[in-house]
Design an enzyme around this catalytic site. Structure first.
Site, mmCIF file in Angstrom:
data_model
loop_
_atom_site.group_PDB
_atom_site.id
_atom_site.type_symbol
_atom_site.label_atom_id
_atom_site.label_comp_id
_atom_site.label_asym_id
_atom_site.label_seq_id
_atom_site.Cartn_x
_atom_site.Cartn_y
_atom_site.Cartn_z
ATOM 1 N N ASP A 5 0.807 -1.217 0.000
ATOM 2 C CA ASP A 5 0.000 0.000 0.000
ATOM 3 C C ASP A 5 0.840 1.267 0.000
ATOM 4 O O ASP A 5 0.340 2.350 -0.279
ATOM 5 C CB ASP A 5 -0.875 0.027 1.264
HETATM 6 C C1 BGC Z 1 -2.128 -3.630 4.924
HETATM 7 C C2 BGC Z 1 -2.045 -4.494 3.707
HETATM 8 C C3 BGC Z 1 -0.851 -4.096 2.906
HETATM 9 C C4 BGC Z 1 0.400 -4.109 3.747
HETATM 10 C C5 BGC Z 1 1.609 -3.622 3.007
HETATM 11 C C6 BGC Z 1 -0.854 -3.683 5.687
HETATM 12 O O1 BGC Z 1 -0.929 -2.799 6.731
HETATM 13 O O2 BGC Z 1 -3.173 -4.098 5.731
HETATM 14 O O3 BGC Z 1 -3.212 -4.365 2.954
HETATM 15 O O4 BGC Z 1 -0.729 -5.019 1.874
HETATM 16 O O5 BGC Z 1 0.216 -3.300 4.877
HETATM 17 O O6 BGC Z 1 1.581 -2.288 2.742
#
Ligand code: BGC
Length: 809
Positions: A483
């Site tokens: 993200d």
């Molecule tokens: C989120 C995921 C994401 C991951 C990497 C997590 O906090 O819940 O959806 O893929 O972080 O960024």
């Protein structure tokens, strides 16, 4: 250093030093009512949705830490103490907190008075129960005052912490006997209230926080407790609370107990009141009566135990390593269930306000809980799919209460749709329920757009194909799994969202990670189609997968590892050409898991590069070298100081991808070596460094570039739980649900001689012994099912209750 120990027989972690490096919590509740509870009785309760239906308050970054919760106060002459040591901090003679499966017991003693708080949320009822037992262990009679205390939240947790001009005037309560009713907003748009009861007659009570604490009082020394009694206050606005006071005259050796309960009650609109402003308490009374004696309390507790016995008996392993056994049999499975209930919504790091259920998060979580609760997993898949958009894209999140896609955050996270294939495939392998593909499911929560689940998967698959970039690799959109890699967003000013600022969907930025996913789950999709005898469609899918594989090897390969992405300007990310962020973990794990380059050498090279460039003693960092400055073309990932979170932290979620990849390559020793590095039970002895609970995974451990290398954060709600459970049980122990039977394909350390697994699969309990006389890492030589040799390594389906299996590697 340890702060407690495991009690595997009782499936508990026993904390013996209350000053844990961080609050070490547990989750109570398995249906709709939940409570987070720390080892000192901090925490909060909510019904279904931690944002919209919060029952008690919690202040996250408060000082002192973890002050809000379910504390009780013991006043013994002039000394005031709590069995969980907080908030008073009075030194105790003994302290113990046992966190178990859906319950916690906190016991403290001081000056020959022992007090315990037994907490649980019963199955199928919306109530938190707390039995307090006071033992006078003295040779003489003692006088004790006991106080309970909870602070109500005015339901909407977001509003409760911001909208004071309104909510200081809305609080309302009623009191009847030992029951305190919290009925704020019940007069208008709500049909629910909370009730905090004691099953004994109380001597006094408070419902106004000012009255109980004192206007400038503190939880460490409430005014009422100092006075030795409450003032029977009735809250009008401000801060409604619930506090009971019971005076105890205890004979030498006498034990006294009282059951407290915090209930959430809904009342049909037309039955809300029995007289003007007098609420209908009947439903609350009924619920309270179910738990108002010790016998009933114990019976509910027993029921909860059997619920967990049932769930956990579906997969039990016995190896020579206790740390592995307790992860598979108890804690990892338990954490998977917590992620089922919470997704990423409510923990001690996720405020319950910020995020609802994540689309990709919940799809991945399912991999870890599908074998325990297949029926609920089925519903979860349908709920998630119903938020999918018409073009196959997905809302990134949905609210658990409404189950509607969250339009604030919207969609355009281009990996999301493929996770729907991943979880549906896992569900069908587990259950054989092919009919789920025929279920009619809304698109965008609109019934008029409903189509079959298979059509949802089709659109997921095509979504990637309809969104390819210049190198025929998938466009990344707002972000892929990471993200924080925001290649199209360009968030420049403080306060702008990293993910949804700027153009957000670009025609150029591509993700090699999504390409790997497409190959992995595209293969699964084609297999599903073939099973449905849609052979032409399957062939087309195969072809698209092959082309993607080619594109990855052509433009997604950097020479010694897989590239991470192309940014919005077509520049490489995760390449040796870059000065920082040269290599990323995600595409190495996903592409090798997908089988890309396993024949032609790239896969092995990529794993060697991971070992050389990313591996540390506490796990594998996400990227290297860490970004030292903020990069507009990369976004949030470069906003963290080096070594934290996605900027070269050890992001536990993707470590199992590499472990899986090692099992694909047949490296059992390596796989287990890596497994141990992030596994909490292996880190128990360094709790002072690791800091988070030694019984559950955390999201992130500070990487080698961080001053606090090895320090964990964000425990409990992480996809790590599902992936580590899956990699251990399927990748390493090799028990793999498949369409037509249970496949046995272990990949273990050479020195493992033997282990056994009991696995419930499609109604049959398989008792499996795996022997490794030739010190192999992979490969099944012989499979014997109920005394009969079976070719290959798949145990065919049978309609027996029990089957004995012997496997020789
Ligand atoms: C989120 C995921 C994401 C991951 C990497 C997590 O906090 O819940 O959806 O893929 O972080 O960024």
């Amino acid at each position: 250093m340890q702060y407690g120990h495991f009690d595997d027989k009782n499936r508990e972690y026993v904390i013996t030093d209350w000053e844990t490096p961080l609050p070490w919590i547990n989750y109570l509740g398995s249906d709709d009512f939940f409570t987070l509870l720390s080892n000192t009785a901090g925490g909060y309760a909510f019904y279904k949705d931690a944002r919209l239906r919060r029952i008690t308050r919690y202040r996250y970054n408060n000082l002192p830490l973890d002050q809000d919760g379910f504390h009780i106060y013991i006043k013994d002459n002039k000394t005031v103490w709590n069995p969980g040591c907080r908030p008073c901090g009075t030194k105790l003679d003994s302290y113990e907190c046992r966190h178990g499966m859906g319950y916690s017991v906190i016991t403290g003693s001081r000056n020959r008075i022992e007090v315990s708080q037994e907490f649980y949320v019963p199955k199928n009822d919306n109530i938190l129960l707390m039995r307090v037992t006071v033992k006078n262990k003295d040779k003489k009679d003692r006088n004790i005052d006991l106080f309970s205390f909870v602070e109500f939240c005015l339901w909407d947790a977001q509003d409760d912490t911001t909208n004071f001009q309104r909510n200081y005037s809305t609080g309302e309560v009623e009191v009847e006997g030992s029951v305190i009713y919290h009925k704020t907003e019940y007069r208008e748009r709500r049909n629910h209230y909370a009730a905090f009861f004691a099953n004994r007659k109380v001597d006094s009570f408070d419902t106004s926080r000012d009255a109980f604490m004192g206007v400038y009082g503190t939880p460490a020394s409430p005014l009422a407790v100092s006075n030795g009694k409450c003032s029977d206050s009735i809250a009008h606005g401000w801060q409604p609370v619930g506090a009971h006071h019971i005076h105890l005259d205890l004979k030498a050796g006498e034990t006294y107990d009282v059951i407290f309960g915090l209930a959430y009650v809904e009342v049909p609109e037309r039955k809300k009141f029995i007289a003007p402003s007098v609420i209908n308490k009947e439903p609350a009374r009924k619920l309270i009566q179910k738990y108002d004696t010790n016998e009933k309390f114990d019976a509910g507790f027993k029921k909860l135990h059997s619920f967990w016995d049932r769930l956990l008996s579906r997969f039990e392993v016995s190896t020579s390593n206790d740390k592995v056994n307790r992860m598979v049999n108890i804690w990892n499975a338990y954490q998977c269930m917590v992620t089922f209930n919470m997704s990423r919504s409510a923990s001690y790091y996720e405020s319950g306000i910020g995020r609802g259920m994540g689309f990709r998060d919940s799809c991945q979580d399912l991999l870890g809980f599908v074998h325990m609760i297949p029926e609920r997993a089925r519903q979860r898949i349908l709920d998630i799919a119903a938020t999918q958009k018409e073009d196959g894209g997905a809302y990134h999140q949905y609210q658990p209460l409404t189950k509607k896609g969250n339009s604030d955050i919207g969609g355009g996270f281009n990996d999301d749709p493929l996770w729907l294939i991943a979880c549906t495939d896992a569900y069908i392998r587990e259950t054989g329920d092919w009919d789920i593909l025929k279920e009619k499911v809304d698109f965008d929560n609109k019934p008029e757009l409903a189509d079959t689940l298979l059509e949802h998967l089709r659109r997921s698959f095509n979504y990637t194909l309809n969104n390819l970039g210049p190198h025929k690799l998938p466009l990344i959109g707002r972000a892929d799994w990471n993200d924080c890699m925001n290649l199209n967003c360009f968030s420049k000013h403080p306060g702008e969202s990293f993910q949804i600022t700027g153009p957000s969907e670009g025609p150029v930025a591509e993700s090699v990670f999504i390409a790997g996913m497409f190959v992995k789950y595209g293969k699964a999709y084609a297999q599903l189609l073939r099973h449905l005898e849609k052979n032409d469609e399957a062939k087309k899918a195969d072809k698209a997968v092959k082309e993607m594989e080619k594109a990855v090897l052509k433009d997604g390969w950097d020479g010694s590892w897989f590239l991470r992405a192309y940014d919005a300007f077509g520049k490489k990310v995760g390449s040796h050409y870059n000065t920082e962020g040269q290599i990323f973990i995600e595409p190495q794990g996903m592409c090798v898991m997908a089988g890309i380059g396993t024949e032609t050498g790239e896969a092995q090279k990529a794993l060697d590069s991971v070992q050389e460039r990313l591996e540390t003693k506490y796990g594998i960092v996400l990227l290297n070298p860490a970004y030292t400055t903020y990069k507009l073309n990369l976004g949030e990932i470069s906003s963290y100081p080096p070594g934290y979170k996605e900027n070269a932290g050890i992001f536990c979620h993707n470590n199992p991808w590499i472990i899986f990849a090692e099992t694909v390559m047949g490296h059992g020793d390596r796989a287990f070596e890596l497994y141990k590095k992030t596994c909490p039970t292996f880190l128990e002895e360094i709790s002072e460094i690791h800091r988070t609970e030694p019984y559950v995974y955390c999201q992130m451990v500070a990487g080698k570039d961080a001053p606090t290398f090895g320090e964990g954060k964000n425990s409990w709600l992480t996809g790590t739980a599902a992936w580590t459970f899956t990699v251990l049980t399927q990748g390493i122990l090799g028990i793999q649900p498949d369409y037509n039977g249970l496949r046995i394909d272990p990949c273990i350390p050479k020195k493992v001689k033997e282990y056994t697994v009991n696995r419930l699969f499609r109604g049959t309990m398989y008792h499996i012994v795996i022997r490794n006389p030739h010190k192999a890492e992979k490969g099944v030589k012989e499979l014997i099912v109920d005394g009969q040799h079976v070719d290959g390594n798949v145990i065919p389906l049978v309609s027996k209750k029990n089957v004995n299996v012997e496997v020789i590697m």
